[in-house]
Every structure is written in structure tokens, then in C-alpha cells.
Scaffold this motif. Structure first.
Motif, PDB file in Angstrom:
ATOM      1  N   ILE A   1      91.986  87.179  46.034  1.00  0.00           N
ATOM      2  CA  ILE A   1      90.768  87.376  46.834  1.00  0.00           C
ATOM      3  C   ILE A   1      89.990  86.067  46.953  1.00  0.00           C
ATOM      4  CG2 ILE A   1      88.517  88.524  46.885  1.00  0.00           C
ATOM      5  CD1 ILE A   1      89.901  90.971  45.647  1.00  0.00           C
ATOM      6  N   ILE A   2      89.869  85.362  45.823  1.00  0.00           N
ATOM      7  CA  ILE A   2      89.162  84.075  45.850  1.00  0.00           C
ATOM      8  C   ILE A   2      89.859  83.117  46.817  1.00  0.00           C
ATOM      9  CG2 ILE A   2      88.577  82.040  44.481  1.00  0.00           C
ATOM     10  CD1 ILE A   2      88.189  83.893  42.084  1.00  0.00           C
ATOM     11  N   ALA A   3      91.203  83.087  46.726  1.00  0.00           N
ATOM     12  CA  ALA A   3      91.968  82.216  47.634  1.00  0.00           C
ATOM     13  C   ALA A   3      91.779  82.634  49.090  1.00  0.00           C
ATOM     14  CB  ALA A   3      93.444  82.257  47.257  1.00  0.00           C
TER      15      ALA A   3
ATOM     16  N   VAL B   1      97.685  94.039  37.371  1.00  0.00           N
ATOM     17  CA  VAL B   1      97.642  92.896  38.291  1.00  0.00           C
ATOM     18  C   VAL B   1      96.228  92.641  38.815  1.00  0.00           C
ATOM     19  CG1 VAL B   1     100.029  93.168  39.015  1.00  0.00           C
ATOM     20  CG2 VAL B   1      98.232  94.382  40.246  1.00  0.00           C
ATOM     21  N   ILE B   2      95.221  93.204  38.148  1.00  0.00           N
ATOM     22  CA  ILE B   2      93.838  93.041  38.615  1.00  0.00           C
ATOM     23  C   ILE B   2      93.441  91.560  38.671  1.00  0.00           C
ATOM     24  CG2 ILE B   2      91.420  93.462  38.023  1.00  0.00           C
ATOM     25  CD1 ILE B   2      92.218  96.174  36.973  1.00  0.00           C
ATOM     26  N   LEU B   3      93.787  90.833  37.630  1.00  0.00           N
ATOM     27  CA  LEU B   3      93.413  89.423  37.590  1.00  0.00           C
ATOM     28  C   LEU B   3      94.094  88.644  38.719  1.00  0.00           C
ATOM     29  CD1 LEU B   3      91.941  87.107  36.186  1.00  0.00           C
ATOM     30  CD2 LEU B   3      93.945  86.836  34.686  1.00  0.00           C
ATOM     31  N   PHE B   4      95.378  88.952  38.929  1.00  0.00           N
ATOM     32  CA  PHE B   4      96.120  88.272  39.977  1.00  0.00           C
ATOM     33  C   PHE B   4      95.516  88.550  41.360  1.00  0.00           C
ATOM     34  CE2 PHE B   4      99.689  88.433  43.049  1.00  0.00           C
ATOM     35  CZ  PHE B   4      99.996  87.080  43.057  1.00  0.00           C
TER      36      PHE B   4
ATOM     37  N   ASN C   1      86.899  80.763  54.732  1.00  0.00           N
ATOM     38  CA  ASN C   1      85.834  79.789  54.987  1.00  0.00           C
ATOM     39  C   ASN C   1      86.366  78.546  55.687  1.00  0.00           C
ATOM     40  OD1 ASN C   1      83.743  81.299  53.891  1.00  0.00           O
ATOM     41  ND2 ASN C   1      84.142  80.580  51.809  1.00  0.00           N
ATOM     42  N   THR C   2      87.566  78.124  55.286  1.00  0.00           N
ATOM     43  CA  THR C   2      88.177  76.963  55.933  1.00  0.00           C
ATOM     44  C   THR C   2      88.439  77.253  57.406  1.00  0.00           C
ATOM     45  OG1 THR C   2      89.237  76.315  53.859  1.00  0.00           O
ATOM     46  CG2 THR C   2      90.134  75.362  55.893  1.00  0.00           C
ATOM     47  N   LYS C   3      88.994  78.441  57.670  1.00  0.00           N
ATOM     48  CA  LYS C   3      89.263  78.820  59.053  1.00  0.00           C
ATOM     49  C   LYS C   3      87.978  78.967  59.846  1.00  0.00           C
ATOM     50  CE  LYS C   3      93.723  81.157  58.441  1.00  0.00           C
ATOM     51  NZ  LYS C   3      94.462  82.433  58.583  1.00  0.00           N
ATOM     52  N   LEU C   4      86.930  79.495  59.163  1.00  0.00           N
ATOM     53  CA  LEU C   4      85.650  79.674  59.833  1.00  0.00           C
ATOM     54  C   LEU C   4      85.064  78.338  60.256  1.00  0.00           C
ATOM     55  CD1 LEU C   4      83.771  82.038  60.599  1.00  0.00           C
ATOM     56  CD2 LEU C   4      82.514  81.593  58.488  1.00  0.00           C
ATOM     57  N   ARG C   5      85.160  77.357  59.343  1.00  0.00           N
ATOM     58  CA  ARG C   5      84.656  76.016  59.692  1.00  0.00           C
ATOM     59  C   ARG C   5      85.463  75.411  60.833  1.00  0.00           C
ATOM     60  NH1 ARG C   5      84.016  75.633  53.983  1.00  0.00           N
ATOM     61  NH2 ARG C   5      86.070  74.647  53.788  1.00  0.00           N
TER      62      ARG C   5
END
Length: 618
Positions: A394-396, A386-389, A402-406
Motif C-alpha cells: 500500500i505504501i508503495a 501477509v498483513i505486513l507485506f 503520488n509520482t504519477k499524480l505529479r
């Protein structure tokens, strides 16, 4: 038979009286053994604080064997011991227990004593309003029982409160009252402390002659009492006073006197050495300054007084840089940074304690979080498929972060703008000026009440600005506090009314905080301020279904033609911040916002009305 019954009845009555008397005596009297132990503990409270607290806890654990009076006095002494050892939250909670028992016992003397300690603990925790409340209660009780000592302690507590607020003139009036009450007392130690406090106020007011006069009185009392340790402290304070008055020769004389007396009594006190170091630094005698700072540093290091050690090392860093010895400066800086880190950690722990954070809950939360991290690492190691998943997750997660930070950054900026709008500097300065006028009129109780109300308004602004919503009753309470503070500024030149329709329970309705104050400020500043008399301010709140409508209207002079020509900025009327807050709710409420100019029958400006609606959950 009848005589026999009468004899039995009399015997029973006598036994009942005896039992009642014994019960009352047990309830109110302090056993000699407890009284003796309390006397011993009173003398060791400062020298052996941990032992004193342990002994008090041991006595309190056997509470079943204690009567109410004994338990109350033990709790009182424990609260005093905690207070003297800077454990203010624990002291406050313990003294509340003793105060409750003293009230039940109708022991007004000890009740007043506990009120004084409660006031002091609250002040150390930063709760000015509670501190003032308890100090005034102690003062009133001291007067009612005609106990000058209690009165003096209450006045001294009010002195500390106003000194903390940097209201030095008011602090001076209270310490002078304390001094007048203690002048006939036999407690020389307390009188010396009062003289020192009075001198400290004069120093803040830069009245050096009066400060020196008070310190001289303290010095004479210390010499009469033959208390060399106290005398050293007074000599040191006199030296610092002369230093601030830039009379360096006299300052050196008293500081060296303090050093000599320390040596004679074999006491370890760094303050005179630090004072001499500061003096020689002012006189640009860096070698002498460094020598004295090093003596002070050795003492502070041995006593683990990190704050004072940091202050001394800062001076030594400056001296090393001036002399070009950068290696020594770097060494001092390294130690200083390490000490500052420790002080910061201690201060953080203290603030957490004052905020009543439950350490055990935090520890368990940390353990749970730590376990989650372990499980996550194990999952990475054991499930390679499940490494790819996980990588995609992690990217999500970073994207969401970042969205929350903004969003958080945007909310932070909005919060800062909102606070600037709420805390108008002119309003703060003018209100303080109005309170100052009351003080100058010689009404300390009224001025204290207005200071308490004003500080509550400031605290409400800081507390509510970080909340997403508050109840309607709290919003109304804050607005009422603000309007009444404005009435103080304008000497009640206008009246106000708050009308609520269709709402049974204001505490059940939530709305964004601090919506109304900016528009009420505009109504006062740009409408009612220019109206000399007959001003009226109306706040009307009405509930219709799931909508809450607000109307803020005034009968002031109206928005001037000049202001209209210049197109008063949205920031001036706080509308930009207000509308942005409504837009963030995404309910279309900003479309209901209207500012309307009012006119009389002759078409002359007759005030302003603001209207908007909020959608609420039933």
C-alpha cells in the motif's frame, strides 16, 4: 409443331413480363394497410411517442414481409419519432439506414427529407461540420427536384446551424430565405414557426421592432388558424420581447393575455407566469413576482421540468433573501441543489450516449472491478500472515500514485501551455474577421466552407492536444488546414509547399502531436507577414533510417534587430514548450533543435529556418 413452339414461347414471354411487372410493383408500391398504419402513427408521434416507436419496431421486425420502399419509409418514420423525442444518436443511425435505401430506390424526395433529419440530429450532437454537409446536400437536392418545401427545410436547418454558432446575421439571411419559400405554402404551422425563428434572431440582434413585427405576423396566423395553444406561445414571446425592450406595461399586457387564454382553453402552461414573475422582479414588486413564480413552480414540478424549476427556484431564493426570509431561502436552495444533482446526472448520461459509449461493456468492467475488490477484502480477512507485506504494498502504491499524480499535473500544465500557443487569440480574431468580410461580400457558400474548415482546425487542436502521438498524415493535414486558413487572412499573399522524402506511407509513422504549427505561425507572423509579395513557406520532412528530420523555412523579412536586442522570449516562439516536450521523450532530440537566420549575398536578412530531428520506431 413450329406453331405450337411459337405459342409456348409467347406464353412464356407473357408470363415473364407479368412476373417482372408484379415484382416491380411489389418492390415500389406501398400496401394500403402499411400506408394506413403510417398515417395513424404520424398523428400519434408527438402525443404518444413510446407507443409510436413500439408500433414501428413491431412492423420492422417483420422485415421479410416488407418491400424495400415500405422498409425505407418505416425506418424514416422511426428516425423522425426518435428525433422529435430527443434521441438524436438513435435517430441519426436509423435515418442513415433509411437514406441508404432511398438512394438505392432513387427516391430523391424522401432521400432529401432524410438528409434534413440527419443534419438536425448531427447539429444536436454538436457535429457542426456533418450537419452542414447534410443540409447543403438537402438544399441542392431540393433545388434539383424543384421542391420548395425541401429547400425551405434545408435553409431552416442552415439557420439553426448559424444560430447555434451565434452567427446571427448569417442565420437571419437563411431564415429570410426560408420565409420567402414558405410564404405561399398552405402549412400554417410551419409558417408560424418560421416567423417565431425570425423574431428570435432579431431579439439576439436587439432589433425589437422587427422582432415584434414578426411575432405579430405569427399571432395573426395563429388567430386565423384558431390555434389557441400556439397563440399562447406567441403572446408569451411578445411579452418577453417587450420586457427586453424595457416596455414593462406592454409586456404585462401580453403576458396576462397569455395567462387568460390558457385559463379559457384549460391549458397548463407555466411560461406566462414565469414571464410575469420576471417582469415584477424587474419592477421591484417582489410579492407579485413571488406569487407568479410559485404558480409557475407548481406547473414545472408537476411536469417534472427540472431545468425550468431550478431557474424559478433561483429567483425565489433571491426574493426570499431580499425579504429577509432566510428559512424559505434555505428550503428552496435544498430542493434546488437536489434538482441540480439530478440534472447533472441526466446530462452526464446524455453526453455518454452522444459519445457512443457502450454501457454494457462499462457494466461488465464495473462488475470485474467490484469482484476484484471483494477478492482483495477476502484476502485481507483470510490471510493474516501477509498483513505486513500488504501494508508495504500500500505504501508503495501511494508512492507510485503520488509520482504519477505529479507527472499528470506536469503534463496537464504542459498541455494548457501548448493549447495557448496553438490557439493564438490574434489568429482566431483575424480569421473570423476575414470570414466576416466574405460574408459581407455576399458569398454564403464560400463563407460556410471557411467556417467549416476553421471549426475543423479548432477541433483538431482540442482533439490532438490530449494525445501522446498521432500519425504523420494527420499532423500534415492539420498543418495544411492551418496554413490555408492563414492564407485566407492574408489573401494568399504567400505560397507554401510541403516536401516529403523517403517516406512511402505517412500513416505508418507516429510522432508527438502539434509540433510544427507554432514554428509555421512564427514564419508567417514574424517573417512573411512583413513581405508584401513573393512570400514562400517550405515544410520539408525527410526520413533517414530511424530518424525523421524537419525543416521549416521562409523567405520573409527575418527576425528584426530590435527583436534580437530584446531577446524574444522562448514562449513567443513556443520553443520552451517544444523543448520540454522533446525532453520528456528522453531521446536527446532536443539537442538537434536549431533556429537559423538566413541572409542573401549582400548579407541582408532573407528569412528564417528551423531544424530538428525525431527518432522513430521502424
Amino acid at each position: 409443331m413450329i406453331l405450337k413452339n411459337k405459342s409456348l414461347w409467347r406464353l412464356g414471354f407473357a408470363i415473364s413480363l407479368l412476373l417482372g411487372f408484379t415484382a416491380c410493383k411489389k418492390q415500389d408500391a406501398i400496401r394500403p394497410s402499411i400506408e394506413k398504419r403510417l398515417s395513424v402513427l404520424d398523428s400519434t408521434r408527438l402525443t404518444q411517442p413510446e407507443k409510436s416507436l413500439s408500433e414501428l419496431d413491431s412492423l420492422l421486425q417483420n422485415s421479410k414481409d416488407l418491400n424495400d420502399k415500405e422498409q425505407a419509409l418505416l425506418l424514416f418514420n422511426k428516425g423522425e419519432a426518435l428525433y422529435l423525442n430527443d434521441k438524436y444518436l438513435e435517430a441519426f443511425n436509423t435515418q442513415q439506414q433509411s437514406h441508404k435505401l432511398f438512394v438505392e430506390l432513387k427516391d430523391r424526395y424522401n432521400e432529401a427529407r432524410s438528409l434534413v433529419t440527419l443534419s438536425g440530429a448531427a447539429l444536436h450532437m454538436g457535429d457542426i461540420e456533418t450537419s452542414q454537409k447534410y443540409a447543403l446536400q438537402a438544399l441542392e437536392m431540393g433545388r434539383s427536384i424543384k421542391d420548395k418545401r425541401i429547400e425551405g427545410k434545408a435553409y431552416n436547418q442552415l439557420f439553426k446551424l448559424h444560430f447555434r454558432l451565434k452567427d446571427y446575421h448569417e442565420a437571419l439571411s437563411y431564415i429570410q430565405l426560408t420565409d420567402s419559400l414558405y410564404s405561399t405554402e398552405a402549412d400554417t404551422t410551419s409558417i408560424i414557426s418560421i416567423k417565431n425563428n425570425k423574431a428570435s434572431v432579431y431579439l439576439k440582434l436587439k432589433d425589437y421592432n422587427k422582432a415584434l413585427a414578426s411575432y405579430s405576423e405569427a399571432m395573426a396566423l395563429s388567430q386565423r388558424k384558431r390555434d389557441p395553444k400556439t397563440l399562447v406561445s406567441v403572446l408569451n414571446n411578445i411579452g418577453y420581447t417587450y420586457m427586453q425592450a424595457e416596455e414593462y406595461e406592454s409586456a404585462e399586457k401580453f403576458l396576462r393575455g397569455a395567462v387568460t387564454l390558457n385559463k379559457n382553453i384549460k391549458a397548463i402552461n407555466a411560461a406566462p407566469y414565469k414571464g410575469l414573475g420576471n417582469l415584477f422582479l424587474l419592477k421591484a414588486q417582489n410579492d407579485s413576482a413571488e406569487a407568479n413564480f410559485n404558480r409557475a413552480l407548481a406547473i414545472y414540478s408537476s411536469k417534472k421540468d427540472m431545468k425550468e424549476e431550478i431557474d424559478v427556484r433561483d429567483k425565489l431564493i433571491a426574493i426570499s433573501i431580499m425579504s429577509g426570509d432566510y428559512t424559505k431561502a434555505l428550503n428552496h436552495q435544498a430542493v434546488r441543489d437536489s434538482l441540480q444533482l439530478n440534472v447533472n446526472n441526466l446530462e452526464k448520461d446524455r453526453l455518454l450516449n452522444f459519445a457512443n459509449v457502450n454501457y454494457e461493456v462499462k457494466r461488465k468492467e464495473t462488475e470485474i472491478q467490484h469482484q476484484k475488490e471483494i477478492n482483495r477484502r477476502n484476502t485481507w480477512l483470510l490471510i493474516s500472515t501477509v498483513i505486513l507485506f500488504i501494508f508495504l504494498l500500500i505504501i508503495a502504491a501511494f508512492s507510485i500514485y503520488n509520482t504519477k499524480l505529479r507527472a499528470a499535473n506536469r503534463a496537464s500544465k504542459l498541455e494548457q501551455r501548448l493549447l495557448r500557443v496553438q490557439m493564438n487569440p490574434h489568429f482566431i480574431f483575424n480569421t473570423l474577421a476575414a470570414i466576416q468580410n466574405i460574408i459581407l461580400d455576399g458569398n454564403p457558400i464560400k463563407s460556410s466552407n471557411h467556417i467549416a474548415k476553421f471549426s475543423k482546425l479548432i477541433r483538431q487542436n482540442f482533439d490532438y492536444v490530449r494525445k501522446e502521438s498521432i500519425t504523420l498524415d494527420k499532423e500534415i493535414e492539420m498543418v495544411t488546414n492551418y496554413i490555408e486558413t492563414q492564407q485566407l487572412r492574408f489573401n494568399n499573399a504567400f505560397a507554401y509547399s510541403i516536401e516529403i522524402e523517403g517516406i512511402d506511407d505517412t500513416s505508418s509513422i507516429k510522432l508527438p502531436p502539434m509540433l510544427l504549427q507554432p514554428f509555421i505561425e512564427n514564419a508567417i507572423e514574424y517573417g512573411l507577414k512583413g513581405k508584401k509579395e513573393g512570400g514562400e513557406l517550405l515544410l520539408k520532412i525527410e526520413k533517414n533510417g530511424n530518424e525523421l528530420s524537419f525543416v521549416i523555412s521562409d523567405n520573409g523579412v527575418g527576425r528584426s534587430a530590435k527583436a534580437k536586442d530584446e531577446k524574444i522570449t522562448e514562449e513567443l516562439h513556443a520553443t520552451s514548450v517544444f523543448l520540454e516536450r522533446l525532453k520528456m521523450r528522453k531521446k536527446g532530440e532536443e539537442k538537434t533543435f536549431v533556429i537559423e537566420d538566413l541572409f542573401d549575398t549582400d548579407n541582408n536578412p532573407a528569412g528564417t529556418k528551423v531544424f530538428f530531428k525525431l527518432k522513430i520506431n521502424d
